[in-house]
Each structure stands twice: as C-alpha cells, then as structure tokens.
Scaffold this motif. Sequence first.
Motif, PDB file in Angstrom:
ATOM      1  N   LEU A   1      -0.150  -9.923  -7.964  1.00  0.00           N
ATOM      2  CA  LEU A   1      -0.600  -9.803  -6.579  1.00  0.00           C
ATOM      3  C   LEU A   1      -1.281 -11.089  -6.121  1.00  0.00           C
TER       4      LEU A   1
ATOM      5  N   HIS B   1      -8.497   4.748   1.691  1.00  0.00           N
ATOM      6  CA  HIS B   1      -8.325   4.342   0.299  1.00  0.00           C
ATOM      7  C   HIS B   1      -9.648   4.019  -0.388  1.00  0.00           C
TER       8      HIS B   1
ATOM      9  N   THR C   1       0.824  -1.207   0.000  1.00  0.00           N
ATOM     10  CA  THR C   1       0.000   0.000   0.000  1.00  0.00           C
ATOM     11  C   THR C   1       0.859   1.258   0.000  1.00  0.00           C
TER      12      THR C   1
ATOM     13  N   PRO D   1       0.766   0.360  -8.179  1.00  0.00           N
ATOM     14  CA  PRO D   1       0.864  -0.722  -7.207  1.00  0.00           C
ATOM     15  C   PRO D   1       0.824  -2.092  -7.865  1.00  0.00           C
ATOM     16  N   LEU D   2       1.366  -3.083  -7.183  1.00  0.00           N
ATOM     17  CA  LEU D   2       1.264  -4.465  -7.643  1.00  0.00           C
ATOM     18  C   LEU D   2      -0.210  -4.864  -7.646  1.00  0.00           C
ATOM     19  N   GLN D   3      -0.675  -5.453  -8.746  1.00  0.00           N
ATOM     20  CA  GLN D   3      -2.092  -5.783  -8.848  1.00  0.00           C
ATOM     21  C   GLN D   3      -2.282  -6.916  -9.837  1.00  0.00           C
ATOM     22  N   GLY D   4      -3.508  -7.417  -9.897  1.00  0.00           N
ATOM     23  CA  GLY D   4      -3.817  -8.464 -10.860  1.00  0.00           C
ATOM     24  C   GLY D   4      -3.141  -9.783 -10.537  1.00  0.00           C
TER      25      GLY D   4
END
Length: 364
Positions: free
Chosen positions: A59, A294, A43, A53-56
């Motif tokens: 993550l 957030h 975060t 951000p790291l996602q998908g």
Amino acid sequence: MPLSIAYLEAAAELPTRFPPSIWHAHEMAFGFGGAVVAGFLLTAIPNWTGRMPLQGVPLAGLAALWLLGRIAVLASNSAPALVSAALDLAFPAVFIFVVAREIATGRNWRNLPMVAALALLFTGNLLTHLQAMDLAATGAIGARVGVATLVMLIALIGGRITPSFTRNWLVKNSPAGVEPAPFGALDRFALAATLVALVAWVAFPDAGLTAAPLIIAGAAFFLRLIRWRGVSTRAEPMLFVLHLGYGWVPLGFLLMGGNELLGVTAPAAPLHALTVGAIGTMTLAVMTRATRGHTGRPLVADQWTAAIYVAITLAAILRIGTPFTGEHYFTALAVAGGMWSLAYGLFVVLYFGMVTTRRLHQTA
C-alpha cells in the motif's frame, strides 16, 4: 488548488510543460480523481471479495507511485516528456493490475467493470501526455475522458449506496415513511442516457446536437433522484449530502445542455457543476462517512463536518457563477478555489486523527 488558481491567473509560473488549463484538468481528473477512485476501491474491494485489504509495504508503494506521478507532472519541464509520462502512468497501470488481480482471485465478476473504468482513466491520462510530448492535440479530449469516467462512476456507485443508505436510515428513523423506490426501468434508462450523454460530450463537446442527450440524461436523473426520498433525510447532513452530491450530476447535464443551446457562458462554467459539484461533493460525502464507519464512530455529522459540506457547496456555486462576476472574475475564481481548499483542509484537520488512532469500540 491554490497552485491551480495562481497558474491559471498567471500569478505564478510552474515547472510543468502542461499549459495552465490542461495541467489543472489533468491534476484534478487523474491526480485528485485517481487517488479518490483508488481510495474507494481499496476500501470497497475487501467487502466485495472477502479478501484482506492491501496494506503495509504494498500500500505504501502504491501511494509512493501516486506521489511520484504528481511530482513528475509538476516538474515535467525538467525531464524528457516520455520520462514524465512513464512516471505518471506507473500508478494507474499498477493499480489496474492490483484491482484486476483482487477481483479475479475473489471471483467477484460483478465488479469487473471497475477495471474498464480504470482503463479509461489510464487512457485519458495518456492522451494528455501525448499533447505534452507534442505528438497529438489530445489534451482536452483526454481530460474529458477522465471527467466523464468519474461522473459515470458516481452515477453507478452513488446510485447503489445513496438509496441503500437512505432506506436503512428511514427504516430506523421513520418506519412509517415511504422508502426509496427500488431499482427499475427508470434507473436503467437514466444510466443508459448518462452513458450516451457522456460519450457524446467527450467526442463532440461543441456540437449543438450534444445538448439533446445531456438534457435528456439530466431530466431522467432528476426523476431518479426524487424517487430516493432525499428530502426526508435533511435532518442528517451526512446522509443528505449524498443526495446533494448526486444532484449535481443532473444539474450539470442540464446546465451544459442548456448552455450548448443558448450560449450563455463559456463551457467550463457549467462543466464545474459536474467537477466541483458532483465529484467534489460526493468525494467528501463518502470519505467522511467511510472514515467514521471504519473507525467505529456513529454516522452523524457534527457542526464541523456540516461546515465541510457547506464549503464545498459554496465552492461549486461560486465556480459556476464566476463568468457573471465581470471585472471581479479572478477574485471570484480565487474565492471558489479557496472554498474548495477550505472544505478539503477541514477534512484533513478533522479526520486525520480518526484514521491514525485506535478504532473506537462502539459501532455505527
């Protein structure tokens, strides 16, 4: 936590090769604690570096590695110890790489010490597995490395955000009041004393001389905390709980140091001021605040969020007091674990919807 209580009380057998106390310490410091640190850094790092951000899938893959580690440790009797260790250590190893890459790519060298903290968590985790593999009696020191690293992160990061959020709130709600003291010599001394105390405790947990650095660090931390004007924030639980969680650190040091000198109870009881108190409370304080912020919600605690803070506080008080309950020890232990589970269970129930629905348009 319910599994831990049942395992510790010999009311349940688990398919792990770890003994009850080491399994509990390992899963709380490196399972729970590892997830908390990862969640915070994933975060915070985009704010530090300005990168996405790291996602998908990446993550999800990281989360899957963490879950695989929990299963591997829980079922470690069913596989070679080396395989269980490799599966469990995969998550912290990959996460170190992810954090180092993000910091280096974003040239955010100020936060490079986070990589060192993650390396210490990895090392502590490895030491516990060495005992599970019957290679070395390092399970206890590994757990202490994990706890000490988490407490030091609270000292550093909590020491940034708590006075900062307090200053912002006081400027808005009490403009004529006294602001938190700026970072200065006392803060540097308190952090240095904390580092010395934690190193001494990790290396020599049963030595009488360890009491002195613990007490000095506790006293310095209390002075530091008092200067942050926490009492002035009691009208807003979501802010006050940061001071409460941070306050468990000096209290834990003083209880541990005093116990070393006086031998009042087993070392595990005062230690839980740091684990259940500081780590447990600060985790909930930051998660509730970050989730609301957030998702576009106001940074205000409703009565149910306040109930979360009350439950984790009761869990810490009860766990520290369990040695003084006599024949009701295991009942008190179960109630303390139940309050911990209630606090985190309430968080899941109340906050899950916030992170799985569309962000609100209003800003905090």
